[in-house]
Design an enzyme around this catalytic site. Structure first.
Site, PDB file in Angstrom:
ATOM      1  N   LYS A  18      92.162  31.875  21.721  1.00 38.69           N
ATOM      2  CA  LYS A  18      92.772  30.623  21.272  1.00 38.69           C
ATOM      3  C   LYS A  18      91.918  29.419  21.650  1.00 38.69           C
ATOM      4  O   LYS A  18      91.912  28.420  20.949  1.00 38.69           O
ATOM      5  CB  LYS A  18      94.190  30.472  21.836  1.00 38.69           C
TER       6      LYS A  18
ATOM      7  N   LYS B 132      95.201  41.270  13.754  1.00 40.94           N
ATOM      8  CA  LYS B 132      96.655  41.424  13.722  1.00 40.94           C
ATOM      9  C   LYS B 132      97.262  40.371  12.783  1.00 40.94           C
ATOM     10  O   LYS B 132      96.694  39.286  12.602  1.00 40.94           O
ATOM     11  CB  LYS B 132      97.233  41.316  15.132  1.00 40.94           C
TER      12      LYS B 132
ATOM     13  N   LYS C  69     100.968  34.315  12.945  1.00 38.55           N
ATOM     14  CA  LYS C  69     101.553  33.103  12.401  1.00 38.55           C
ATOM     15  C   LYS C  69     100.502  32.029  12.193  1.00 38.55           C
ATOM     16  O   LYS C  69     100.610  31.204  11.310  1.00 38.55           O
ATOM     17  CB  LYS C  69     102.583  32.538  13.396  1.00 38.55           C
TER      18      LYS C  69
END
Ligand code: TYM
Length: 333
Positions: free
Chosen positions: A122, A203, A206
């Site tokens: 991230k 994966k 969102k």
């Protein structure tokens, strides 16, 4: 099971959380987490939390998180979290989460946090890397131990966060006495890692911009059918469950098996071609999602807010008791 000396109970406590980000949860959130929470309601005392403070660890517009929280609550109720049997609430409404997070940070090593792969990923994909993104796992550990949690049902991507939660809880206990319950991860055998339909190496997420690769719980039947039809497979035209060498096909088999509550390798035996596998997977997903969409449409904002407030009161009661135990054990003035 619990090592909490103050608690005599036979039903294990389950706790889990989901961030109110993106429009609505996707198929990965549902299969990897939400559906298992619903299943666990028969055998555990469940506490389910919309972790809005975690969502603030990356920049958000004013009001964005609040709106997403209400929407997430609606989805959680629609999937079958039963407010009579489980506690459903919003993290920021129970202040003990932030308070306990500080105590947990004080027993967490900088080096432990630096090893977290989600932080590495991230922090590379965000322009502004907040210190909250770095300490995120300590708030998550606090969420869990604040309720004397035995089991934490999560998807595979939370495995490392659960390991650090266990480590820091044990460290806290070794310094201050047997104060906190050491939690265990509960990761499903099928569907703990649903992959993006367009990039099956990644994966389903969102935050990804892969619109075609992500199936949302509010997608229409046509959208779902189209996304599965266009799902990336491979060229060797053999239906086999082999996640490493055939990630796209294996992901379809996993989704199909999860929707039908069977097993991906067994499903593979029913297919020789990709076309029918894609169509059947889309149909199974549509079937699975249809009742959820119907319930979502029936729930109004007022009812959802009331249920959250009732859940929050129950959560606070438990949280304040554990927090008091922590303060006493640490020995503050
Ligand atoms: P979050 O909001 O990213 O995801 C919520 C749950 O969905 C699971 N999940 C998946 N499962 C299978 N396949 C996927 N592609 C997929 N994507 C997401 C996640 O594993 C998760 O179980 N850090 C947590 C939130 C959190 C939490 C907690 C969880 C905060 N405090 C305490 C448990 C306990 C998160 O960001 O989940």
């Amino acid at each position: 099971m619990s090592n909490d000396p103050n608690r005599a109970k036979s039903t294990p406590r389950a706790f889990s959380g989901i961030q109110p980000t993106g429009d609505v949860p996707h198929l990965g959130n549902y299969i990897g987490a939400l559906r298992n929470w619903v299943d666990l309601q028969d055998s555990t005392d469940g506490i389910y939390c919309i972790v809005d403070l975690h969502a603030l660890s990356v920049p958000r517009e004013p009001g964005e998180v609040g709106r997403a929280t209400l929407q997430m609550a609606r989805v959680m109720l629609a999937v079958g979290i039963d407010p009579e049997r489980s506690t459903l609430f919003v993290q920021s409404r129970v202040r003990e989460h932030s308070e306990l997070a500080w105590f947990i940070q004080c027993v967490t090593a900088f080096g432990e946090l630096r090893r977290m792969t989600q932080f590495k990923d991230k922090s590379e994909s965000n322009d502004f890397v907040s210190s909250a993104l770095f300490t995120y796992p300590t708030l998550m550990a606090a969420d869990i131990v604040l309720y004397d949690t035995d089991v934490v049902p999560v998807g595979d991507d939370q495995r490392q966060h659960l390991e650090i939660a266990r480590d820091v809880t044990q460290r806290f206990n070794s310094r201050f006495g047997d104060v906190l319950v050491v939690p265990e991860a509960r990761i499903a055998e099928v569907g703990a890692r649903i992959m993006d339909l367009q990039n099956p190496q990644n994966k389903m997420s969102k935050s990804s911009d892969s619109v075609l690769g992500t199936v949302s719980l509010t997608d229409t039947e046509d959208e779902i059918a189209r996304k599965f039809k266009r799902a990336v497979t491979d060229n060797d035209a053999e239906v086999r469950f082999d996640p490493e060498n055939k990630p796209g096909v294996s992901n379809l088999l996993t989704i199909l098996a999860a929707a039908k509550r069977t097993d991906p390798a067994t499903e593979a035996e029913n297919y020789t071609q990709y076309g029918p596998l894609k169509t059947d997977t889309a149909d199974a997903v549509i079937e699975m999602i249809r009742p959820i969409q119907k319930r979502m449409a029936e729930l109004d904002d007022g009812t959802v807010s009331e249920l959250l407030t009732a859940g929050e009161d129950r959560a606070r009661e438990k949280a304040s008791e554990v927090m008091e135990r922590v303060r006493r054990a640490v020995g503050l003035f």
